[in-house]
Enzyme design. Structure first.
Site, PDB file in Angstrom:
ATOM      1  N   SER A 169      19.810  91.625   5.648  1.00 28.16           N
ATOM      2  CA  SER A 169      19.328  90.240   5.700  1.00 28.16           C
ATOM      3  C   SER A 169      17.902  90.180   6.226  1.00 28.16           C
ATOM      4  O   SER A 169      17.451  91.079   6.949  1.00 28.16           O
ATOM      5  CB  SER A 169      20.223  89.423   6.635  1.00 28.16           C
ATOM      6  N   TYR A 196      24.559  87.600  14.600  1.00 25.75           N
ATOM      7  CA  TYR A 196      24.304  87.874  13.170  1.00 25.75           C
ATOM      8  C   TYR A 196      23.051  88.746  13.018  1.00 25.75           C
ATOM      9  O   TYR A 196      23.063  89.739  12.285  1.00 25.75           O
ATOM     10  CB  TYR A 196      24.142  86.548  12.429  1.00 25.75           C
ATOM     11  N   LYS A 213      22.879  92.570  11.416  1.00 25.71           N
ATOM     12  CA  LYS A 213      22.101  92.896  10.215  1.00 25.71           C
ATOM     13  C   LYS A 213      21.027  93.960  10.511  1.00 25.71           C
ATOM     14  O   LYS A 213      20.730  94.795   9.661  1.00 25.71           O
ATOM     15  CB  LYS A 213      21.483  91.624   9.633  1.00 25.71           C
TER      16      LYS A 213
HETATM   17  P1  NDP Z   1      29.640  83.826   1.194  1.00 23.27           P
HETATM   18  O1  NDP Z   1      30.237  83.290   2.430  1.00 23.27           O
HETATM   19  O2  NDP Z   1      29.394  82.903   0.056  1.00 23.27           O
HETATM   20  O3  NDP Z   1      30.503  85.074   0.648  1.00 23.27           O
HETATM   21  C1  NDP Z   1      30.952  86.092   1.509  1.00 23.27           C
HETATM   22  C2  NDP Z   1      32.275  86.608   1.006  1.00 23.27           C
HETATM   23  O4  NDP Z   1      32.720  87.648   1.902  1.00 23.27           O
HETATM   24  C3  NDP Z   1      33.380  85.536   1.005  1.00 23.27           C
HETATM   25  O5  NDP Z   1      34.122  85.584  -0.197  1.00 23.27           O
HETATM   26  C4  NDP Z   1      34.231  85.935   2.195  1.00 23.27           C
HETATM   27  O6  NDP Z   1      35.586  85.537   2.088  1.00 23.27           O
HETATM   28  C5  NDP Z   1      34.110  87.450   2.147  1.00 23.27           C
HETATM   29  N1  NDP Z   1      34.540  88.064   3.404  1.00 23.27           N
HETATM   30  C6  NDP Z   1      34.384  87.575   4.672  1.00 23.27           C
HETATM   31  N2  NDP Z   1      34.978  88.383   5.568  1.00 23.27           N
HETATM   32  C7  NDP Z   1      35.517  89.408   4.855  1.00 23.27           C
HETATM   33  C8  NDP Z   1      36.273  90.546   5.222  1.00 23.27           C
HETATM   34  N3  NDP Z   1      36.605  90.784   6.498  1.00 23.27           N
HETATM   35  N4  NDP Z   1      36.663  91.395   4.254  1.00 23.27           N
HETATM   36  C9  NDP Z   1      36.352  91.167   2.958  1.00 23.27           C
HETATM   37  N5  NDP Z   1      35.659  90.089   2.536  1.00 23.27           N
HETATM   38  C10 NDP Z   1      35.242  89.218   3.489  1.00 23.27           C
HETATM   39  O7  NDP Z   1      28.275  84.516   1.650  1.00 23.27           O
HETATM   40  P2  NDP Z   1      26.992  84.992   0.824  1.00 23.27           P
HETATM   41  O8  NDP Z   1      27.332  85.279  -0.587  1.00 23.27           O
HETATM   42  O9  NDP Z   1      25.886  84.069   1.141  1.00 23.27           O
HETATM   43  O10 NDP Z   1      26.686  86.336   1.610  1.00 23.27           O
HETATM   44  C11 NDP Z   1      26.895  87.632   1.093  1.00 23.27           C
HETATM   45  C12 NDP Z   1      26.156  88.608   1.994  1.00 23.27           C
HETATM   46  O11 NDP Z   1      24.761  88.276   1.989  1.00 23.27           O
HETATM   47  C13 NDP Z   1      26.591  88.553   3.467  1.00 23.27           C
HETATM   48  O12 NDP Z   1      26.600  89.852   3.998  1.00 23.27           O
HETATM   49  C14 NDP Z   1      25.495  87.721   4.119  1.00 23.27           C
HETATM   50  O13 NDP Z   1      25.376  87.993   5.490  1.00 23.27           O
HETATM   51  C15 NDP Z   1      24.295  88.182   3.326  1.00 23.27           C
HETATM   52  N6  NDP Z   1      23.155  87.275   3.370  1.00 23.27           N
HETATM   53  C16 NDP Z   1      23.273  85.972   2.957  1.00 23.27           C
HETATM   54  C17 NDP Z   1      22.181  85.127   3.025  1.00 23.27           C
HETATM   55  C18 NDP Z   1      22.256  83.686   2.620  1.00 23.27           C
HETATM   56  O14 NDP Z   1      21.283  82.946   2.900  1.00 23.27           O
HETATM   57  N7  NDP Z   1      23.332  83.223   1.966  1.00 23.27           N
HETATM   58  C19 NDP Z   1      20.873  85.602   3.529  1.00 23.27           C
HETATM   59  C20 NDP Z   1      20.855  87.001   3.888  1.00 23.27           C
HETATM   60  C21 NDP Z   1      21.966  87.789   3.812  1.00 23.27           C
HETATM   61  P3  NDP Z   1      36.095  84.131   2.788  1.00 23.27           P
HETATM   62  O15 NDP Z   1      35.127  83.058   2.356  1.00 23.27           O
HETATM   63  O16 NDP Z   1      37.473  83.949   2.228  1.00 23.27           O
HETATM   64  O17 NDP Z   1      36.045  84.382   4.254  1.00 23.27           O
END
Ligand code: NDP
Length: 279
Positions: free
Chosen positions: A149, A164, A168
């Site tokens: 991130s 967080y 990261k």
């Molecule tokens: P979302 O919340 O849209 O998607 C994340 C997914 O990960 C969800 O489906 C969630 O499931 C799943 N998840 C959570 N915990 C677990 C677990 N223990 N095991 C397996 N799956 C899990 O987030 P984003 O798509 O935005 O984020 C994806 C990645 O990008 C993350 O690592 C985030 O930190 C990173 N990121 C995002 C940014 C942003 O601005 N959006 C910026 C920088 C980095 P559920 O919803 O059911 O918990």
């Protein structure tokens, strides 16, 4: 040189954690469109299955869903065994599942702090290590890509997300450490550091969009999951054959080490907020 082949994902097989929604789902769709076989791995199996069916219906590719909690090494091993029985080999692994907690440092409970580290850092390690073991066993190398991130490089404001940011920063360092250790097996390990991407993860923070935009260069905008496809395709394909231990920052110019300390005032977002908020 065949440049199209260099960027091709045709026939590549691998998994994407957090693949049921947001960035992960977008990548699963893109990889499948480009001819890769894709395993969607997510903690909620039903949601993963729905995403897999939607993508396979569109691309006609091989897309299979697996329920897996990345914080549990046992759950990860079970997922990988099922994956190998369905796909036969592992060419790429995208460790993308992540969560965020907004509780300030003075209020956050140890349990919440640990849960952020557990999913975002420990989970990346468990899935990366399981992928690496498989790649070593099958031979021929592979590509491991984690989602880090901007928060590994900046401290986001005004939200209070120290846990967080720490998680990261850990992912970037873990990536570099694994890259060095796994180089002799021809396994490349890299990460992507996205800026603000409009997904469910930031849905509860939409009042801050204008503030975040104010911290970005004039003319830039907030990101969409689609803005990240190029970086992951690069890292999963032969185009990045000489890249390992790299952190590819894709953030619309937010993290600019050369910028002055001055930050602009918040300005209106100027684009519709492009996702639905979870009820
Ligand atoms: P979302 O919340 O849209 O998607 C994340 C997914 O990960 C969800 O489906 C969630 O499931 C799943 N998840 C959570 N915990 C677990 C677990 N223990 N095991 C397996 N799956 C899990 O987030 P984003 O798509 O935005 O984020 C994806 C990645 O990008 C993350 O690592 C985030 O930190 C990173 N990121 C995002 C940014 C942003 O601005 N959006 C910026 C920088 C980095 P559920 O919803 O059911 O918990």
């Amino acid at each position: 040189m065949d440049v199209k082949k260099l960027f091709s994902l045709e026939g590549r097989r691998g998994f994407i954690t957090g693949g049921a929604q947001g960035i992960g789902e977008c990548l699963a769709n893109a990889f499948s469109e480009l001819g890769a076989d894709v395993a969607i791995v997510d903690v909620n199996q039903d949601k993963a299955k729905a995403a897999a069916e939607k993508i396979a219906g569109k691309t006609k590719g091989k897309v299979i869903a697996y329920g897996c909690d990345v914080t549990s090494p046992e759950s990860v091993d079970k997922m990988l065994a099922a994956y190998i029985s369905d796909f036969g080999r592992l060419d790429y692994a995208i460790n993308n599942a992540g969560i965020c907690a907004m509780d300030g440092a003075l209020e956050i409970t140890p349990k919440t702090f640990e849960s952020v580290i557990d999913v975002n850092l420990n989970g990346v390690f468990y899935t990366a290590r399981a992928a690496a073991k498989q790649m070593v066993a099958q031979g021929g190398g592979g590509s491991i890509i984690s989602t880090a991130s901007m928060s590994a490089h900046i401290i986001n404001q005004p939200q209070t997300i120290a846990a967080y940011c720490a998680s990261k920063a850990g992912v970037v360092s873990l990536t570099k450490g694994l890259a060095v250790e796994l180089s002799k097996y021809h396994i490349r390990v890299n990460c992507v550091s996205p800026g603000y991407i409009q997904t469910e993860l930031v849905a509860s923070l939409k009042d801050m969009l204008g503030i975040w935009l104010g911290k970005m260069p004039e003319g830039s905008r907030l990101g969409f999951p689609e803005d990240l496809i190029g970086a992951y395709v690069f890292l999963a394909s032969d185009a990045s054959a000489w890249a390992t231990g790299s952190d590819v920052v894709v953030d619309g110019g937010l993290y600019n080490p050369l910028k002055t300390a001055e930050t602009k005032k918040g300005r209106p977002c100027g684009r519709p907020f492009a996702f639905t908020v979870k009820p």
